[in-house]
Design a protein around this motif. Structure first.
Motif, PDB file in Angstrom:
ATOM      1  N   LEU A 158       0.850  -1.187   0.000  1.00 35.90           N
ATOM      2  CA  LEU A 158       0.000   0.000   0.000  1.00 35.90           C
ATOM      3  C   LEU A 158       0.886   1.237   0.000  1.00 35.90           C
ATOM      4  CD1 LEU A 158      -2.626  -1.088   2.703  1.00 35.90           C
ATOM      5  CD2 LEU A 158      -2.577  -1.633   0.263  1.00 35.90           C
ATOM      6  N   LYS A 159       0.736   2.064  -1.031  1.00 37.33           N
ATOM      7  CA  LYS A 159       1.515   3.292  -1.160  1.00 37.33           C
ATOM      8  C   LYS A 159       0.556   4.468  -1.177  1.00 37.33           C
ATOM      9  CE  LYS A 159       5.084   0.983  -3.955  1.00 37.33           C
ATOM     10  NZ  LYS A 159       5.836   1.003  -5.224  1.00 37.33           N
ATOM     11  N   SER A 160       0.790   5.421  -0.280  1.00 39.60           N
ATOM     12  CA  SER A 160      -0.107   6.572  -0.201  1.00 39.60           C
ATOM     13  C   SER A 160       0.700   7.845  -0.054  1.00 39.60           C
ATOM     14  CB  SER A 160      -1.080   6.424   0.975  1.00 39.60           C
ATOM     15  OG  SER A 160      -0.388   6.433   2.212  1.00 39.60           O
ATOM     16  N   GLY A 161       0.182   8.930  -0.638  1.00 41.76           N
ATOM     17  CA  GLY A 161       0.818  10.232  -0.528  1.00 41.76           C
ATOM     18  C   GLY A 161       0.161  11.038   0.563  1.00 41.76           C
ATOM     19  N   ALA A 162      -0.419  12.184   0.188  1.00 40.63           N
ATOM     20  CA  ALA A 162      -1.141  13.008   1.154  1.00 40.63           C
ATOM     21  C   ALA A 162      -2.550  12.454   1.299  1.00 40.63           C
ATOM     22  CB  ALA A 162      -1.170  14.456   0.684  1.00 40.63           C
ATOM     23  N   VAL A 209       9.063  -5.210  12.928  1.00 42.05           N
ATOM     24  CA  VAL A 209       7.753  -5.173  12.281  1.00 42.05           C
ATOM     25  C   VAL A 209       6.670  -5.257  13.346  1.00 42.05           C
ATOM     26  CG1 VAL A 209       8.588  -6.253  10.140  1.00 42.05           C
ATOM     27  CG2 VAL A 209       7.681  -7.692  11.980  1.00 42.05           C
ATOM     28  N   TYR A 210       5.470  -4.874  12.952  1.00 37.45           N
ATOM     29  CA  TYR A 210       4.284  -5.111  13.768  1.00 37.45           C
ATOM     30  C   TYR A 210       3.717  -6.467  13.344  1.00 37.45           C
ATOM     31  CZ  TYR A 210       4.537  -0.065  14.585  1.00 37.45           C
ATOM     32  OH  TYR A 210       4.958   1.213  14.917  1.00 37.45           O
ATOM     33  N   GLU A 211       3.365  -7.294  14.353  1.00 34.87           N
ATOM     34  CA  GLU A 211       2.982  -8.655  13.985  1.00 34.87           C
ATOM     35  C   GLU A 211       1.995  -9.242  14.982  1.00 34.87           C
ATOM     36  OE1 GLU A 211       5.993 -11.485  12.195  1.00 34.87           O
ATOM     37  OE2 GLU A 211       5.647 -12.466  14.126  1.00 34.87           O
ATOM     38  N   SER A 212       0.978  -9.902  14.437  1.00 33.47           N
ATOM     39  CA  SER A 212       0.048 -10.637  15.304  1.00 33.47           C
ATOM     40  C   SER A 212       0.812 -11.712  16.062  1.00 33.47           C
ATOM     41  CB  SER A 212      -1.048 -11.290  14.459  1.00 33.47           C
ATOM     42  OG  SER A 212      -1.766 -10.335  13.718  1.00 33.47           O
ATOM     43  N   PRO A 213       0.495 -11.932  17.351  1.00 32.80           N
ATOM     44  CA  PRO A 213       1.226 -12.932  18.136  1.00 32.80           C
ATOM     45  C   PRO A 213       1.203 -14.330  17.534  1.00 32.80           C
ATOM     46  CG  PRO A 213      -0.085 -11.520  19.574  1.00 32.80           C
ATOM     47  CD  PRO A 213      -0.473 -11.186  18.180  1.00 32.80           C
ATOM     48  N   ASP A 214       0.143 -14.684  16.827  1.00 33.53           N
ATOM     49  CA  ASP A 214       0.018 -16.035  16.267  1.00 33.53           C
ATOM     50  C   ASP A 214       0.320 -16.064  14.771  1.00 33.53           C
ATOM     51  OD1 ASP A 214      -2.160 -14.507  15.544  1.00 33.53           O
ATOM     52  OD2 ASP A 214      -3.582 -16.176  15.638  1.00 33.53           O
ATOM     53  N   TYR A 215       1.032 -15.053  14.265  1.00 34.53           N
ATOM     54  CA  TYR A 215       1.201 -14.929  12.817  1.00 34.53           C
ATOM     55  C   TYR A 215       1.854 -16.160  12.188  1.00 34.53           C
ATOM     56  CZ  TYR A 215       2.594 -13.176   8.244  1.00 34.53           C
ATOM     57  OH  TYR A 215       2.771 -13.028   6.892  1.00 34.53           O
ATOM     58  N   ALA A 216       2.905 -16.674  12.785  1.00 35.78           N
ATOM     59  CA  ALA A 216       3.684 -17.759  12.175  1.00 35.78           C
ATOM     60  C   ALA A 216       2.849 -19.010  11.917  1.00 35.78           C
ATOM     61  CB  ALA A 216       4.891 -18.089  13.059  1.00 35.78           C
ATOM     62  N   ASN A 217       1.886 -19.286  12.807  1.00 35.50           N
ATOM     63  CA  ASN A 217       1.098 -20.518  12.686  1.00 35.50           C
ATOM     64  C   ASN A 217      -0.356 -20.269  12.290  1.00 35.50           C
ATOM     65  OD1 ASN A 217       3.312 -22.182  13.569  1.00 35.50           O
ATOM     66  ND2 ASN A 217       2.903 -21.475  15.662  1.00 35.50           N
ATOM     67  N   ALA A 218      -0.684 -19.032  11.988  1.00 37.07           N
ATOM     68  CA  ALA A 218      -2.075 -18.707  11.678  1.00 37.07           C
ATOM     69  C   ALA A 218      -2.471 -19.272  10.311  1.00 37.07           C
ATOM     70  CB  ALA A 218      -2.271 -17.204  11.687  1.00 37.07           C
ATOM     71  N   PRO A 219      -3.652 -19.878  10.201  1.00 35.44           N
ATOM     72  CA  PRO A 219      -4.103 -20.405   8.906  1.00 35.44           C
ATOM     73  C   PRO A 219      -4.467 -19.291   7.923  1.00 35.44           C
ATOM     74  CG  PRO A 219      -5.828 -20.638  10.540  1.00 35.44           C
ATOM     75  CD  PRO A 219      -4.622 -20.159  11.283  1.00 35.44           C
ATOM     76  N   HIS A 220      -4.853 -18.124   8.464  1.00 38.88           N
ATOM     77  CA  HIS A 220      -5.219 -16.988   7.617  1.00 38.88           C
ATOM     78  C   HIS A 220      -4.305 -15.816   7.990  1.00 38.88           C
ATOM     79  CE1 HIS A 220      -8.690 -19.421   6.694  1.00 38.88           C
ATOM     80  NE2 HIS A 220      -9.092 -19.379   7.962  1.00 38.88           N
ATOM     81  N   ARG A 221      -3.442 -15.421   7.059  1.00 37.88           N
ATOM     82  CA  ARG A 221      -2.496 -14.354   7.397  1.00 37.88           C
ATOM     83  C   ARG A 221      -2.137 -13.547   6.142  1.00 37.88           C
ATOM     84  NH1 ARG A 221       0.644 -19.195   7.894  1.00 37.88           N
ATOM     85  NH2 ARG A 221       2.408 -19.249   6.411  1.00 37.88           N
ATOM     86  N   PHE A 222      -1.813 -12.276   6.398  1.00 38.56           N
ATOM     87  CA  PHE A 222      -1.443 -11.350   5.337  1.00 38.56           C
ATOM     88  C   PHE A 222      -0.150 -10.647   5.714  1.00 38.56           C
ATOM     89  CE2 PHE A 222      -3.444  -9.269   1.598  1.00 38.56           C
ATOM     90  CZ  PHE A 222      -4.236 -10.330   1.187  1.00 38.56           C
ATOM     91  N   ASP A 223       0.720 -10.477   4.726  1.00 41.93           N
ATOM     92  CA  ASP A 223       1.966  -9.731   4.895  1.00 41.93           C
ATOM     93  C   ASP A 223       1.768  -8.372   4.238  1.00 41.93           C
ATOM     94  OD1 ASP A 223       4.534  -8.746   5.005  1.00 41.93           O
ATOM     95  OD2 ASP A 223       5.481 -10.638   4.507  1.00 41.93           O
ATOM     96  N   LEU A 224       1.823  -7.305   5.012  1.00 42.06           N
ATOM     97  CA  LEU A 224       1.493  -5.977   4.523  1.00 42.06           C
ATOM     98  C   LEU A 224       2.714  -5.068   4.576  1.00 42.06           C
ATOM     99  CD1 LEU A 224      -1.736  -3.999   5.371  1.00 42.06           C
ATOM    100  CD2 LEU A 224       0.470  -2.861   5.434  1.00 42.06           C
ATOM    101  N   ARG A 225       3.026  -4.432   3.432  1.00 42.42           N
ATOM    102  CA  ARG A 225       4.089  -3.420   3.401  1.00 42.42           C
ATOM    103  C   ARG A 225       3.445  -2.074   3.131  1.00 42.42           C
ATOM    104  NH1 ARG A 225       7.233  -4.916  -0.617  1.00 42.42           N
ATOM    105  NH2 ARG A 225       7.135  -3.163  -2.057  1.00 42.42           N
ATOM    106  N   LEU A 226       3.741  -1.117   3.993  1.00 42.70           N
ATOM    107  CA  LEU A 226       3.102   0.184   3.940  1.00 42.70           C
ATOM    108  C   LEU A 226       4.142   1.258   3.663  1.00 42.70           C
ATOM    109  CD1 LEU A 226       0.523   1.887   4.457  1.00 42.70           C
ATOM    110  CD2 LEU A 226       1.177   1.925   6.874  1.00 42.70           C
ATOM    111  N   GLU A 227       3.925   2.027   2.604  1.00 41.66           N
ATOM    112  CA  GLU A 227       4.788   3.154   2.254  1.00 41.66           C
ATOM    113  C   GLU A 227       3.913   4.390   2.180  1.00 41.66           C
ATOM    114  OE1 GLU A 227       6.950   2.335  -1.329  1.00 41.66           O
ATOM    115  OE2 GLU A 227       7.435   0.282  -0.712  1.00 41.66           O
ATOM    116  N   THR A 228       4.158   5.340   3.069  1.00 42.84           N
ATOM    117  CA  THR A 228       3.262   6.488   3.156  1.00 42.84           C
ATOM    118  C   THR A 228       4.053   7.768   3.306  1.00 42.84           C
ATOM    119  OG1 THR A 228       1.377   7.407   4.344  1.00 42.84           O
ATOM    120  CG2 THR A 228       3.024   6.267   5.662  1.00 42.84           C
ATOM    121  N   GLY A 229       3.450   8.885   2.856  1.00 42.01           N
ATOM    122  CA  GLY A 229       4.126  10.165   2.852  1.00 42.01           C
ATOM    123  C   GLY A 229       3.607  11.120   3.900  1.00 42.01           C
ATOM    124  N   LEU A 230       2.704  12.045   3.479  1.00 48.16           N
ATOM    125  CA  LEU A 230       2.287  13.141   4.350  1.00 48.16           C
ATOM    126  C   LEU A 230       0.963  12.905   5.060  1.00 48.16           C
ATOM    127  CD1 LEU A 230       3.123  16.112   1.938  1.00 48.16           C
ATOM    128  CD2 LEU A 230       4.487  15.297   3.865  1.00 48.16           C
TER     129      LEU A 230
END
Length: 262
Positions: free
Chosen positions: A194-198, A235-256
Motif C-alpha cells: 500500500l503506497k499513499s501520498g497526502a 515489524v508489527y505482527e500478530s502474536p500467532d502470525y507464524a502458525n495462523a491459517p489466515h495471514r497477510f503480509d502488509l508493506r506500507l509506504e506512506t508520505g504526508l
C-alpha cells in the motif's frame, strides 16, 4: 474531422508559423514567450466549448462473464470521484458487475487466467468533475469464487474496498490525495503493498486474519493497534502470525497523510 487532431494540429501550426517569423526577423518579440500563454488560453477555450462526451454525464453498466477462468487479475485506474468495491452476491456466471462513469473495460484471457483492466477514457480524464462536482462514481462487485490479484491506482477520490469475502492473494494499492478505506480478506493467505501520498488511509483487519506489517513512513501519522499487532523491534505482527491459517503480509509506504490499522 477529429476535434483533438484539429486542436493539436492548430497548435503545432501556430508554433511553426511563430518560429518561422522569428527566424526571419519579422517578430519584435520572442515566439516562445507568446506561445505558451496563447496555447493555455486556446486549450481552456477548447475544454469549455467542445461538445461534452456522452460518458461525461451518464454512467455505464458493465458485466464481465466468468466463463472458465480459474484465477483473475483486476486492475483499476480511477481518477477523481468515488470508488466502491465488494463481493458479488449469488452470481456464479459473472466475474464483475458494476456501474461506472467514463470507463473503458479491457478484458483478455491467458489460459485459465482472466485479465481485466478498468480505466478512464481519454476524454473523461479531462473532465473529472462531471457529476454534481463529485467526479466519476464506480460501484463494483467482484465474484468471491476464485483467487484474485487486485491492483488499484487512485487519484483524488474517496474509496472503499471491502475485500472481506474475496479471495485476494495479492493487493497493490497506490493513492494520492484521497480518503481510502480497505477491509482486508477474512480468510486465506496473501500480501499487500500500500503506497499513499497526502492521503487518509484506514485498514480494517478482520478478527480471523493475522497480520505482519512493515512500515516505511515520511511525515505521516501512523496509528496501529498495539494490542493486536505488537511491535517486535522490526515489524508489527500478530502474536500467532507464524502458525495462523489466515495471514497477510502488509508493506506500507506512506508520505504526508495519516494511516490507521485496526
Amino acid at each position: 474531422m477529429n476535434p483533438r487532431r484539429l486542436f493539436w494540429g492548430g497548435i503545432l501550426l501556430l508554433l511553426g508559423v511563430l518560429l518561422l517569423l522569428e527566424n526571419l526577423g519579422l517578430l519584435p518579440f520572442s515566439a516562445w514567450a507568446l506561445f505558451w500563454p496563447l496555447a493555455l488560453i486556446l486549450f481552456g477555450a477548447w475544454l469549455l466549448l467542445r461538445p461534452r462526451p456522452r460518458h461525461a454525464t451518464q454512467a455505464r453498466e458493465i458485466t464481465i462473464p466468468l466463463d472458465d477462468a480459474r484465477e483473475a487479475h483486476l486492475r483499476l485506474d480511477h481518477g477523481a470521484g468515488r470508488l466502491t468495491l465488494g463481493a458479488l452476491e449469488g452470481e456464479r456466471t459473472l466475474f464483475l458487475r458494476g456501474v461506472c462513469g467514463g470507463v473503458t473495460p479491457e478484458v483478455r484471457r491467458e489460459g485459465e487466467r482472466l485479465e481485466v483492466h478498468l480505466h478512464l477514457e481519454a476524454d473523461a480524464m479531462l473532465l473529472p468533475w462531471v457529476e454534481g462536482g463529485e467526479g466519476y462514481r464506480w460501484a463494483l462487485e467482484v465474484t468471491p469464487n476464485l483467487p484474485l490479484d487486485l491492483e488499484c491506482h487512485l487519484g483524488a477520490n474517496q474509496t472503499h474496498l471491502d475485500l472481506s469475502r474475496l479471495q485476494v492473494r495479492r493487493l497493490e494499492l497506490e493513492t494520492g490525495a484521497s480518503e481510502t478505506t480497505v477491509v482486508l480478506p477474512a480468510q486465506g493467505q496473501g500480501s499487500a503493498v500500500l503506497k499513499s501520498g497526502a492521503a487518509a488511509l484506514k485498514i480494517q483487519v478482520p478478527e480471523t486474519m493475522a497480520l505482519r506489517i512493515q512500515v516505511q513512513s515520511g511525515l505521516a501519522g501512523v496509528k496501529i493497534d498495539p494490542q493486536r499487532f505488537p511491535f517486535n523491534g522490526q515489524v508489527y505482527e500478530s502474536p500467532d502470525y507464524a502458525n495462523a491459517p489466515h495471514r497477510f503480509d502488509l508493506r506500507l509506504e506512506t508520505g504526508l497523510g495519516s494511516v490507521e490499522i485496526f
